[in-house]
Design an enzyme around this catalytic site. Structure first.
Site, PDB file in Angstrom:
ATOM      1  N   ASP A  31      37.054  70.315  18.164  1.00 17.66           N
ATOM      2  CA  ASP A  31      37.984  70.037  19.126  1.00 17.66           C
ATOM      3  C   ASP A  31      39.274  69.252  18.329  1.00 17.66           C
ATOM      4  O   ASP A  31      39.865  68.579  18.978  1.00 17.66           O
ATOM      5  CB  ASP A  31      37.663  68.846  20.002  1.00 17.66           C
ATOM      6  CG  ASP A  31      36.164  69.214  20.871  1.00 17.66           C
ATOM      7  OD1 ASP A  31      36.044  70.411  21.135  1.00 17.66           O
ATOM      8  OD2 ASP A  31      35.606  68.518  21.148  1.00 17.66           O
TER       9      ASP A  31
ATOM     10  N   LYS B 173      41.982  73.991  17.841  1.00 12.47           N
ATOM     11  CA  LYS B 173      42.020  75.355  16.928  1.00 12.47           C
ATOM     12  C   LYS B 173      42.671  76.402  18.045  1.00 12.47           C
ATOM     13  O   LYS B 173      43.418  77.153  17.626  1.00 12.47           O
ATOM     14  CB  LYS B 173      40.670  75.600  16.695  1.00 12.47           C
ATOM     15  CG  LYS B 173      39.960  74.635  15.635  1.00 12.47           C
ATOM     16  CD  LYS B 173      38.570  75.076  15.388  1.00 12.47           C
ATOM     17  CE  LYS B 173      37.658  74.678  16.455  1.00 12.47           C
ATOM     18  NZ  LYS B 173      37.381  73.295  16.684  1.00 12.47           N
TER      19      LYS B 173
ATOM     20  N   HIS C 105      37.961  76.036  23.555  1.00 10.33           N
ATOM     21  CA  HIS C 105      39.378  76.070  23.072  1.00 10.33           C
ATOM     22  C   HIS C 105      40.449  76.041  24.079  1.00 10.33           C
ATOM     23  O   HIS C 105      40.191  77.203  25.063  1.00 10.33           O
ATOM     24  CB  HIS C 105      39.487  77.280  22.010  1.00 10.33           C
ATOM     25  CG  HIS C 105      38.543  77.217  20.878  1.00 10.33           C
ATOM     26  ND1 HIS C 105      38.313  78.034  19.933  1.00 10.33           N
ATOM     27  CD2 HIS C 105      37.356  76.268  20.563  1.00 10.33           C
ATOM     28  CE1 HIS C 105      37.283  77.578  19.077  1.00 10.33           C
ATOM     29  NE2 HIS C 105      36.954  76.682  19.285  1.00 10.33           N
TER      30      HIS C 105
ATOM     31  N   LYS D 250      47.750  66.623  17.344  1.00  8.51           N
ATOM     32  CA  LYS D 250      47.805  65.458  18.297  1.00  8.51           C
ATOM     33  C   LYS D 250      48.325  64.258  17.716  1.00  8.51           C
ATOM     34  O   LYS D 250      48.092  62.914  17.916  1.00  8.51           O
ATOM     35  CB  LYS D 250      46.046  65.217  18.579  1.00  8.51           C
ATOM     36  CG  LYS D 250      45.551  66.190  19.500  1.00  8.51           C
ATOM     37  CD  LYS D 250      44.466  66.064  20.133  1.00  8.51           C
ATOM     38  CE  LYS D 250      44.731  65.467  21.554  1.00  8.51           C
ATOM     39  NZ  LYS D 250      43.214  65.553  22.256  1.00  8.51           N
TER      40      LYS D 250
ATOM     41  N   ASP E 134      51.199  62.980  18.659  1.00  9.30           N
ATOM     42  CA  ASP E 134      51.918  61.930  19.694  1.00  9.30           C
ATOM     43  C   ASP E 134      50.966  61.214  20.096  1.00  9.30           C
ATOM     44  O   ASP E 134      51.420  60.070  20.837  1.00  9.30           O
ATOM     45  CB  ASP E 134      52.356  63.101  20.680  1.00  9.30           C
ATOM     46  CG  ASP E 134      50.935  63.938  21.322  1.00  9.30           C
ATOM     47  OD1 ASP E 134      50.452  64.893  20.492  1.00  9.30           O
ATOM     48  OD2 ASP E 134      50.620  63.997  22.345  1.00  9.30           O
TER      49      ASP E 134
HETATM   50  P1  GDP Z   1      39.591  73.270  20.015  1.00 11.32           P
HETATM   51  O1  GDP Z   1      38.133  73.318  20.427  1.00 11.32           O
HETATM   52  O2  GDP Z   1      39.747  72.763  18.388  1.00 11.32           O
HETATM   53  O3  GDP Z   1      40.323  74.485  20.431  1.00 11.32           O
HETATM   54  O4  GDP Z   1      40.344  71.937  20.594  1.00 11.32           O
HETATM   55  P2  GDP Z   1      40.070  71.529  22.383  1.00 11.32           P
HETATM   56  O5  GDP Z   1      40.672  72.503  23.050  1.00 11.32           O
HETATM   57  O6  GDP Z   1      38.602  71.247  22.484  1.00 11.32           O
HETATM   58  O7  GDP Z   1      40.481  70.239  22.399  1.00 11.32           O
HETATM   59  C1  GDP Z   1      41.884  69.881  21.986  1.00 11.32           C
HETATM   60  C2  GDP Z   1      42.747  69.087  23.271  1.00 11.32           C
HETATM   61  O8  GDP Z   1      43.852  68.611  22.972  1.00 11.32           O
HETATM   62  C3  GDP Z   1      42.961  70.183  24.367  1.00 11.32           C
HETATM   63  O9  GDP Z   1      42.989  69.377  25.415  1.00 11.32           O
HETATM   64  C4  GDP Z   1      44.381  70.357  24.052  1.00 11.32           C
HETATM   65  O10 GDP Z   1      45.144  71.017  25.097  1.00 11.32           O
HETATM   66  C5  GDP Z   1      44.711  69.087  23.355  1.00 11.32           C
HETATM   67  N1  GDP Z   1      46.002  69.233  22.389  1.00 11.32           N
HETATM   68  C6  GDP Z   1      46.033  70.285  21.287  1.00 11.32           C
HETATM   69  N2  GDP Z   1      47.101  69.944  20.436  1.00 11.32           N
HETATM   70  C7  GDP Z   1      47.588  68.865  21.192  1.00 11.32           C
HETATM   71  C8  GDP Z   1      48.452  67.822  20.633  1.00 11.32           C
HETATM   72  O11 GDP Z   1      49.291  68.218  19.592  1.00 11.32           O
HETATM   73  N3  GDP Z   1      48.922  66.907  21.350  1.00 11.32           N
HETATM   74  C9  GDP Z   1      48.088  66.414  22.251  1.00 11.32           C
HETATM   75  N4  GDP Z   1      48.330  65.435  23.064  1.00 11.32           N
HETATM   76  N5  GDP Z   1      47.180  67.249  22.823  1.00 11.32           N
HETATM   77  C10 GDP Z   1      46.778  68.412  22.198  1.00 11.32           C
HETATM   78  P1  IMO Z   2      34.855  73.479  19.452  1.00 11.11           P
HETATM   79  O1  IMO Z   2      35.005  74.829  19.010  1.00 11.11           O
HETATM   80  C1  IMO Z   2      33.079  69.607  19.458  1.00 11.11           C
HETATM   81  C2  IMO Z   2      28.496  69.460  18.878  1.00 11.11           C
HETATM   82  C3  IMO Z   2      27.833  69.135  20.118  1.00 11.11           C
HETATM   83  C4  IMO Z   2      26.493  68.442  19.509  1.00 11.11           C
HETATM   84  C5  IMO Z   2      26.423  69.340  18.021  1.00 11.11           C
HETATM   85  C6  IMO Z   2      25.388  70.467  18.304  1.00 11.11           C
HETATM   86  O2  IMO Z   2      35.298  73.146  20.946  1.00 11.11           O
HETATM   87  O3  IMO Z   2      35.439  72.675  18.568  1.00 11.11           O
HETATM   88  P2  IMO Z   2      25.224  72.704  19.792  1.00 11.11           P
HETATM   89  O4  IMO Z   2      25.337  72.772  21.217  1.00 11.11           O
HETATM   90  O5  IMO Z   2      26.101  73.534  19.072  1.00 11.11           O
HETATM   91  O6  IMO Z   2      23.799  72.798  19.310  1.00 11.11           O
HETATM   92  O7  IMO Z   2      25.552  70.987  19.552  1.00 11.11           O
HETATM   93  O8  IMO Z   2      27.663  70.117  17.886  1.00 11.11           O
HETATM   94  N1  IMO Z   2      29.579  70.613  19.200  1.00 11.11           N
HETATM   95  C7  IMO Z   2      30.839  70.598  19.181  1.00 11.11           C
HETATM   96  N2  IMO Z   2      31.759  69.289  19.391  1.00 11.11           N
HETATM   97  N3  IMO Z   2      33.542  70.897  19.617  1.00 11.11           N
HETATM   98  C8  IMO Z   2      32.785  71.853  19.661  1.00 11.11           C
HETATM   99  O9  IMO Z   2      33.276  73.103  19.586  1.00 11.11           O
HETATM  100  C9  IMO Z   2      31.275  71.920  19.435  1.00 11.11           C
HETATM  101  N4  IMO Z   2      30.334  72.627  19.428  1.00 11.11           N
HETATM  102  C10 IMO Z   2      29.227  71.833  19.435  1.00 11.11           C
HETATM  103  O10 IMO Z   2      28.495  68.160  20.813  1.00 11.11           O
HETATM  104  O11 IMO Z   2      27.045  67.202  18.833  1.00 11.11           O
HETATM  105 MG    MG Z   3      36.778  71.998  21.792  1.00 11.23          MG
END
Ligand code: GDP
Ligand code: IMO
Ligand code: MG
Length: 427
Positions: A12, A15, A40, A330, A332
């Protein structure tokens, strides 16, 4: 060249946003591991969209998006994702490719995931319950189903054989599957049928043909390095290789094809699910970070645990991934804090100070040692180049670059595609 984009923490990191930002520089974007455990998020033109299995290059036209062989694909979730994309009028039949060698998540994989978690009780991994672990288990046990199998007349027989083995395990765990399985199977077979309208290919050829033609490929990591099956905080990890090396096996490319390795990290840390997190803040500061960063899972909606940036873990994953450029996300979210802390070392219970990761972070019971920085306490909305950023933020960036030994090429200042500051220029 293949550039690899990886999360350097527990997932998270942002990416999805960065793949979307960088995608126009590439002809191919490919996922190489993980599955619908990923969420994502992309934000652009007032839309907010979460992708789970489909690569984050999908919103950019003329890019080939590949779901690679290292992925575990759930056809039911795939169908929902495709339905969710309908409003964007994308040319999915032309731009989306699925490796025939990708593993298939079947409904009983999800039930097994739940049964295993239940059996673990308090020691549960906190998995996303998407069936990831059991599917990779069957892949390694050489009994799993692959996407290419759906084209075989024997698919239903192969499915039945696998389900029979799953049922004995579910029975052993006294897990009730009878009440839910028929409905799930109906959905599953409809989704398998649906999936066949897309291009099911031997994607290693697509990727290598693109490279031979001089095209650029971006490999999109899911999860993060601290969730890697080998180097993560085992057993609180996911079941795939989330490292740069995973891009080679997950797409069928040679190591020498790897160019840049982009390492993405938040300016602080988050984690969903169980497992060690040395800099976790279980106090009001952590609450403020969660609220300000809207730290709730994109896949499961669970609140994310929050804490300060942790340099020992960052240095470790930079080392094993060969990261060439850093992207800090993030930033900010830290605008509101008077003081910003960074963990530079761990102190072990015997008083030793180290920046190496102990074998088992939980049992090692480390105490983080922090360096403090003055907060910049201002919105970053109006800053467009590195030269302009507030002095306090510049000092924070300089310190991190000196410690990590790699340039920070981008800083992200908001969820939207546009909220990004590139080192050289305004993007
Ligand atoms: P990923 O799994 O790595 O693609 O990330 P996620 O989408 O699960 O989580 C990132 C969260 O942060 C999402 O809600 C994005 O919209 C948000 N986000 C991404 N870049 C920024 C940033 O620079 N600032 C803020 N405030 N939010 C961001
Ligand atoms: P993205 O791509 C954050 C965590 C789960 C759990 C552990 C194992 O959005 O960054 P699983 O379901 O893979 O067997 O869970 O890994 N986990 C993640 N945490 N972002 C993810 O993907 C995750 N994918 C799995 O919360 O702790
Ligand atoms: Mg994510």
């Amino acid at each position: 060249m293949v550039d690899v984009l990886l999360g350097l923490q527990w997932g998270d990191e942002g990416k999805g946003k960065i793949v979307d930002v960088l995608a126009p520089q590439y002809q191919v974007v490919a996922r190489f591991q993980g599955g619908p455990n990923a969420g994502h998020t992309l934000e652009f033109d007032g839309y907010k969209h979460v992708l789970h299995q489909i690569p984050s290059g999908i919103f950019r036209s003329d890019i080939k998006n590949i779901i690679g062989n290292g992925v575990v694909l759930d056809p039911i979730i795939f169908k929902k994702e495709i339905d969710g994309l309908a409003k964007y009028n994308l040319n999915l039949n032309q731009n989306l490719f699925i490796s025939k060698k990708a593993s298939i998540i079947i409904p009983t994989h999800r039930l097994l995931d739940a049964a295993y978690e239940q059996a673990k009780g308090a020691a549960k991994i906190g998995s996303t319950l998407r069936g990831i672990g059991p599917t990779y288990q069957d892949k390694v046990a050489r009994q799993g189903l692959r996407v290419g199998d759906v084209l075989s007349v024997n698919f239903r027989d192969k499915y039945a054989t696998l389900v029979a083995t799953h049922k004995t395990v579910l029975d052993h765990h006294q897990f009730d599957y009878q009440s839910v399985l028929p409905q799930l199977e109906e959905e599953f077979f409809a989704a398998v049928e649906f999936m066949q309208q897309f291009q099911l290919v031997d994607s290693e050829y697509d990727v290598n043909d693109a490279l031979t033609a001089g095209q650029k490929v971006l490999a999109e990591g899911a999860q993060g390095s601290l969730l890697d099956i080998d180097f993560g905080s085992y057993p609180f990890v996911t079941s795939s290789s989330t490292m740069a090396a995973g891009a080679c096996t997950g797409l069928g490319i040679a190591p020498r094809q790897i160019g840049d390795v982009f390492g993405i990290f938040k300016a602080y840390c988050t984690r969903v699910g169980s497992g060690p997190f040395p800099t976790e803040l279980s106090d009001e500061t952590g609450e403020r970070m969660r609220a300000e960063g809207r730290e709730f899972g994109a896949t499961t909606g669970r609140p994310r645990r929050c804490g300060w940036l942790d340099l020992p873990t960052l240095k470790y994953v930079i080392m094993i991934n060969g990261v060439t450029q850093l992207i800090m996300m993030k930033v900010d979210v830290l605008n509101i804090f008077d003081t910003i802390k960074v963990c530079t070392h761990y102190q072990l219970p015997d008083g030793t100070v180290t920046e190496q990761l102990p074998y088992d972070l939980i049992d090692a019971n480390v105490t983080p040692i922090y360096k403090e920085f003055k907060g910049w306490k201002t919105t970053l909305e109006n800053y467009h180049t590195f030269d302009e950023v507030p002095g306090e933020l510049a000092a924070y960036i300089d310190f991190l670059e000196a410690e990590l030994g790699i340039p920070i090429s981008f800083i992200s200042t908001g969820p939207d595609r546009q909220a990004i500051i590139h080192r050289e220029a305004v993007v």
